[in-house]
Design a protein around this motif. Structure first.
Motif, PDB file in Angstrom:
ATOM      1  N   MET A 253      42.995   3.566  98.052  1.00 42.90           N
ATOM      2  CA  MET A 253      43.557   2.652  97.109  1.00 42.90           C
ATOM      3  C   MET A 253      43.075   1.253  97.467  1.00 42.90           C
ATOM      4  N   LEU A 254      42.495   0.562  96.535  1.00 41.25           N
ATOM      5  CA  LEU A 254      42.096  -0.829  96.707  1.00 41.25           C
ATOM      6  C   LEU A 254      43.029  -1.665  95.856  1.00 41.25           C
ATOM      7  N   CYS A 255      43.555  -2.740  96.419  1.00 40.57           N
ATOM      8  CA  CYS A 255      44.499  -3.538  95.646  1.00 40.57           C
ATOM      9  C   CYS A 255      44.559  -4.968  96.150  1.00 40.57           C
ATOM     10  N   ASP A 256      45.066  -5.831  95.287  1.00 40.67           N
ATOM     11  CA  ASP A 256      45.385  -7.204  95.651  1.00 40.67           C
ATOM     12  C   ASP A 256      46.876  -7.243  95.971  1.00 40.67           C
ATOM     13  N   ILE A 257      47.249  -8.026  96.964  1.00 39.58           N
ATOM     14  CA  ILE A 257      48.659  -8.162  97.307  1.00 39.58           C
ATOM     15  C   ILE A 257      49.207  -9.355  96.541  1.00 39.58           C
ATOM     16  N   ALA A 258      50.345  -9.135  95.862  1.00 42.61           N
ATOM     17  CA  ALA A 258      50.932 -10.187  95.041  1.00 42.61           C
ATOM     18  C   ALA A 258      52.382 -10.427  95.438  1.00 42.61           C
ATOM     19  N   MET A 259      52.867 -11.584  95.073  1.00 47.20           N
ATOM     20  CA  MET A 259      54.267 -11.941  95.262  1.00 47.20           C
ATOM     21  C   MET A 259      55.088 -11.232  94.176  1.00 47.20           C
ATOM     22  N   PRO A 260      56.400 -11.152  94.344  1.00 50.48           N
ATOM     23  CA  PRO A 260      57.224 -10.478  93.324  1.00 50.48           C
ATOM     24  C   PRO A 260      57.044 -11.052  91.908  1.00 50.48           C
ATOM     25  N   ASP A 261      56.702 -12.346  91.811  1.00 50.68           N
ATOM     26  CA  ASP A 261      56.503 -12.931  90.476  1.00 50.68           C
ATOM     27  C   ASP A 261      55.098 -12.695  89.926  1.00 50.68           C
ATOM     28  N   GLY A 262      54.248 -11.979  90.684  1.00 49.57           N
ATOM     29  CA  GLY A 262      52.902 -11.648  90.222  1.00 49.57           C
ATOM     30  C   GLY A 262      51.819 -12.603  90.684  1.00 49.57           C
ATOM     31  N   THR A 263      52.179 -13.726  91.278  1.00 57.69           N
ATOM     32  CA  THR A 263      51.151 -14.647  91.772  1.00 57.69           C
ATOM     33  C   THR A 263      50.504 -14.066  93.025  1.00 57.69           C
ATOM     34  N   PRO A 264      49.225 -14.368  93.250  1.00 58.25           N
ATOM     35  CA  PRO A 264      48.542 -13.818  94.419  1.00 58.25           C
ATOM     36  C   PRO A 264      49.202 -14.262  95.728  1.00 58.25           C
ATOM     37  N   PHE A 265      49.317 -13.334  96.682  1.00 56.44           N
ATOM     38  CA  PHE A 265      49.832 -13.647  98.011  1.00 56.44           C
ATOM     39  C   PHE A 265      48.755 -14.402  98.767  1.00 56.44           C
ATOM     40  N   GLU A 266      49.098 -15.572  99.297  1.00 57.92           N
ATOM     41  CA  GLU A 266      48.121 -16.435  99.988  1.00 57.92           C
ATOM     42  C   GLU A 266      47.461 -15.751 101.178  1.00 57.92           C
ATOM     43  N   GLY A 267      48.129 -14.798 101.818  1.00 59.55           N
ATOM     44  CA  GLY A 267      47.573 -14.129 102.986  1.00 59.55           C
ATOM     45  C   GLY A 267      46.738 -12.909 102.677  1.00 59.55           C
ATOM     46  N   CYS A 268      46.573 -12.567 101.407  1.00 61.33           N
ATOM     47  CA  CYS A 268      45.784 -11.393 101.016  1.00 61.33           C
ATOM     48  C   CYS A 268      44.291 -11.720 101.157  1.00 61.33           C
ATOM     49  N   PRO A 269      43.555 -10.958 101.976  1.00 54.84           N
ATOM     50  CA  PRO A 269      42.123 -11.253 102.149  1.00 54.84           C
ATOM     51  C   PRO A 269      41.332 -11.185 100.844  1.00 54.84           C
ATOM     52  N   ARG A 270      41.675 -10.261  99.964  1.00 56.82           N
ATOM     53  CA  ARG A 270      40.946 -10.156  98.685  1.00 56.82           C
ATOM     54  C   ARG A 270      41.186 -11.397  97.829  1.00 56.82           C
ATOM     55  N   SER A 271      42.447 -11.849  97.769  1.00 54.77           N
ATOM     56  CA  SER A 271      42.760 -13.061  97.001  1.00 54.77           C
ATOM     57  C   SER A 271      42.073 -14.272  97.597  1.00 54.77           C
ATOM     58  N   THR A 272      42.061 -14.344  98.930  1.00 55.95           N
ATOM     59  CA  THR A 272      41.404 -15.461  99.607  1.00 55.95           C
ATOM     60  C   THR A 272      39.916 -15.474  99.288  1.00 55.95           C
ATOM     61  N   LEU A 273      39.271 -14.320  99.358  1.00 53.20           N
ATOM     62  CA  LEU A 273      37.844 -14.244  99.045  1.00 53.20           C
ATOM     63  C   LEU A 273      37.581 -14.668  97.602  1.00 53.20           C
ATOM     64  N   LYS A 274      38.376 -14.178  96.667  1.00 49.84           N
ATOM     65  CA  LYS A 274      38.195 -14.562  95.260  1.00 49.84           C
ATOM     66  C   LYS A 274      38.351 -16.070  95.081  1.00 49.84           C
ATOM     67  N   ARG A 275      39.349 -16.659  95.741  1.00 44.88           N
ATOM     68  CA  ARG A 275      39.606 -18.090  95.634  1.00 44.88           C
ATOM     69  C   ARG A 275      38.419 -18.886  96.193  1.00 44.88           C
ATOM     70  N   VAL A 276      37.904 -18.477  97.356  1.00 39.25           N
ATOM     71  CA  VAL A 276      36.773 -19.181  97.970  1.00 39.25           C
ATOM     72  C   VAL A 276      35.525 -19.061  97.099  1.00 39.25           C
ATOM     73  N   LEU A 277      35.268 -17.869  96.581  1.00 35.52           N
ATOM     74  CA  LEU A 277      34.084 -17.690  95.729  1.00 35.52           C
ATOM     75  C   LEU A 277      34.195 -18.506  94.441  1.00 35.52           C
ATOM     76  N   ASP A 278      35.406 -18.567  93.866  1.00 32.86           N
ATOM     77  CA  ASP A 278      35.600 -19.392  92.666  1.00 32.86           C
ATOM     78  C   ASP A 278      35.380 -20.868  92.980  1.00 32.86           C
ATOM     79  N   ASP A 279      35.920 -21.327  94.114  1.00 36.78           N
ATOM     80  CA  ASP A 279      35.790 -22.740  94.492  1.00 36.78           C
ATOM     81  C   ASP A 279      34.341 -23.119  94.785  1.00 36.78           C
ATOM     82  N   ALA A 280      33.557 -22.191  95.284  1.00 28.72           N
ATOM     83  CA  ALA A 280      32.192 -22.509  95.709  1.00 28.72           C
ATOM     84  C   ALA A 280      31.133 -21.870  94.815  1.00 28.72           C
ATOM     85  N   GLU A 281      31.501 -21.520  93.589  1.00 22.17           N
ATOM     86  CA  GLU A 281      30.552 -20.792  92.743  1.00 22.17           C
ATOM     87  C   GLU A 281      29.267 -21.561  92.457  1.00 22.17           C
TER      88      GLU A 281
END
Length: 91
Positions: free
Chosen positions: A1-29
């Motif tokens: 199972m591959l997944c993103d970790i999210a908070m109960p309200d659906g926002t990405p969990f800051e400590g999730c490595p997948r979310s962090t990678l997506k955020r860094v790639l978006d910031d540095a595209e």
């Protein structure tokens, strides 16, 4: 199972490595247009009761980056690597 970790309200969990990678790639595209990434497979092996009922107790006693694990997890990782190499060389 591959997944993103999210908070109960659906926002990405800051400590999730997948979310962090997506955020860094978006910031540095503009700088990282051709960056390639791959996943790191992580898994856990769980014990079963004598009747076959699953438990939440793990059988893997090794630690992260353990140089010489001596548990059933090492056997499973070795078998998985052999299969992965066989699939990679077939393509």
């Amino acid at each position: 199972m591959l997944c993103d970790i999210a908070m109960p309200d659906g926002t990405p969990f800051e400590g999730c490595p997948r979310s962090t990678l997506k955020r860094v790639l978006d910031d540095a595209e503009d700088v990282l247009r051709d960056v390639k990434t791959a996943l790191e497979v992580e898994f856990y092996l769980f014990q079963r009761e004598p009747d076959g009922t699953p438990t939440t107790r793990t059988v893997d006693a090794g630690s992260y980056f353990d140089y010489s694990p001596s548990d059933r997890g090492d056997d499973a990782r070795t078998r998985w690597r052999r299969r992965s190499n066989r699939w990679a060389s077939a393509s």
